[in-house]
Design an enzyme around this catalytic site. Sequence first.
Site, PDB file in Angstrom:
ATOM      1  N   GLU A   1      61.830  53.530  51.318  1.00  0.00           N
ATOM      2  CA  GLU A   1      60.646  52.589  51.766  1.00  0.00           C
ATOM      3  C   GLU A   1      59.135  52.668  51.963  1.00  0.00           C
ATOM      4  O   GLU A   1      58.556  52.595  51.297  1.00  0.00           O
ATOM      5  CB  GLU A   1      61.418  51.191  52.921  1.00  0.00           C
ATOM      6  CG  GLU A   1      61.255  49.765  52.875  1.00  0.00           C
ATOM      7  CD  GLU A   1      61.650  49.529  53.243  1.00  0.00           C
ATOM      8  OE1 GLU A   1      60.945  48.085  53.601  1.00  0.00           O
ATOM      9  OE2 GLU A   1      62.670  49.465  54.014  1.00  0.00           O
TER      10      GLU A   1
ATOM     11  N   GLU B   1      81.257  52.497  50.887  1.00  0.00           N
ATOM     12  CA  GLU B   1      80.486  53.446  50.032  1.00  0.00           C
ATOM     13  C   GLU B   1      81.388  54.231  49.283  1.00  0.00           C
ATOM     14  O   GLU B   1      82.320  55.081  50.048  1.00  0.00           O
ATOM     15  CB  GLU B   1      79.545  53.976  50.873  1.00  0.00           C
ATOM     16  CG  GLU B   1      78.979  55.374  49.896  1.00  0.00           C
ATOM     17  CD  GLU B   1      77.494  54.771  49.090  1.00  0.00           C
ATOM     18  OE1 GLU B   1      78.174  55.718  48.108  1.00  0.00           O
ATOM     19  OE2 GLU B   1      77.022  53.744  49.047  1.00  0.00           O
TER      20      GLU B   1
ATOM     21  N   LYS C   1      66.478  48.879  32.772  1.00  0.00           N
ATOM     22  CA  LYS C   1      66.364  48.555  31.169  1.00  0.00           C
ATOM     23  C   LYS C   1      67.152  46.796  31.253  1.00  0.00           C
ATOM     24  O   LYS C   1      68.061  46.510  31.970  1.00  0.00           O
ATOM     25  CB  LYS C   1      67.117  49.271  30.696  1.00  0.00           C
ATOM     26  CG  LYS C   1      66.313  50.662  31.212  1.00  0.00           C
ATOM     27  CD  LYS C   1      67.042  51.754  30.081  1.00  0.00           C
ATOM     28  CE  LYS C   1      66.450  52.671  30.229  1.00  0.00           C
ATOM     29  NZ  LYS C   1      67.022  54.224  29.939  1.00  0.00           N
TER      30      LYS C   1
ATOM     31  N   ASP D   1      71.215  49.203  42.878  1.00  0.00           N
ATOM     32  CA  ASP D   1      70.240  50.134  41.664  1.00  0.00           C
ATOM     33  C   ASP D   1      69.941  48.666  40.752  1.00  0.00           C
ATOM     34  O   ASP D   1      70.728  47.880  40.495  1.00  0.00           O
ATOM     35  CB  ASP D   1      71.467  49.820  40.845  1.00  0.00           C
ATOM     36  CG  ASP D   1      71.242  50.999  39.373  1.00  0.00           C
ATOM     37  OD1 ASP D   1      70.208  51.068  39.497  1.00  0.00           O
ATOM     38  OD2 ASP D   1      71.202  52.125  39.505  1.00  0.00           O
TER      39      ASP D   1
END
Length: 262
Positions: free
Chosen positions: A244, A117, A171, A167
């Site tokens: 979630e 990360e 689009k 992610d």
Amino acid sequence: MLPQDTNTDPLPGDDAESASGKSADASQGTPNPGDEVAHPRRIRSFVRRAGRTSTGQQRAMDELGPTYIVPYQPEPLDWTATFGREAPSILEIGFGMGETTAHIAGLRSQDNFLGCEVHEPGVGALLKLIGERGLQNVRIMQHDAVEVAAHMLTENSLDGVHIYFPDPWHKKRHNKRRLVQPPLVKLLASRLKPGGYIHCATDWEEYAHQMVEVLSGEPALENTSKADGGFAERPDYRPVTKFEKRGLRLGHGVWDVVFRKK
């Protein structure tokens, strides 16, 4: 959250957590010099996000970072030396704020977890959880997971890979930035031991179908699910996150995808 490209829209806030594993000593082999993730546009495992590191997170970075953060260096990782024991080895790609990683590491104390990360508040948050829960089986690499896999992990060294809520780049023109694509899956499959697994989860249905398609296209892997669509039941070790739960209350779905190396 999973990093991917720096010149992009900001990520939705809560969007990535991780987990999985089995033992491996990096001295078994070395990464191949040509092990790069070839892609017309280089995929990264993260997106740069703004965010302030809290006082508690910074304290955890200062006090626990030297013990639990592993510096990136393009040479094989010695898992036994890094964790102080031999145990199943799990790679977590993009652990967000670390709650899922800490939960799974607590449940699966027999496994070692290497979490990648780059988002500093997330790194600080996981370090804070490590300290609060006394977790000894987690290490953190504050670096692009794609480079870590290519240059620090050897073939047949991993027992599992977790990619949770990357992610979705919803689009259409941004779909090429998605993390789960054939070059990365091929690389990860080469790092898995036979019987090792890749576990993905997403709340974006179209991306879930793409995950199944991409993983199905890798000859070294097989789907653990025989269900329609190829989706798996959520494994018991993966907790339902606050993000979630909120989505489920709003009627949004969540899809788990689990493939195993032949």
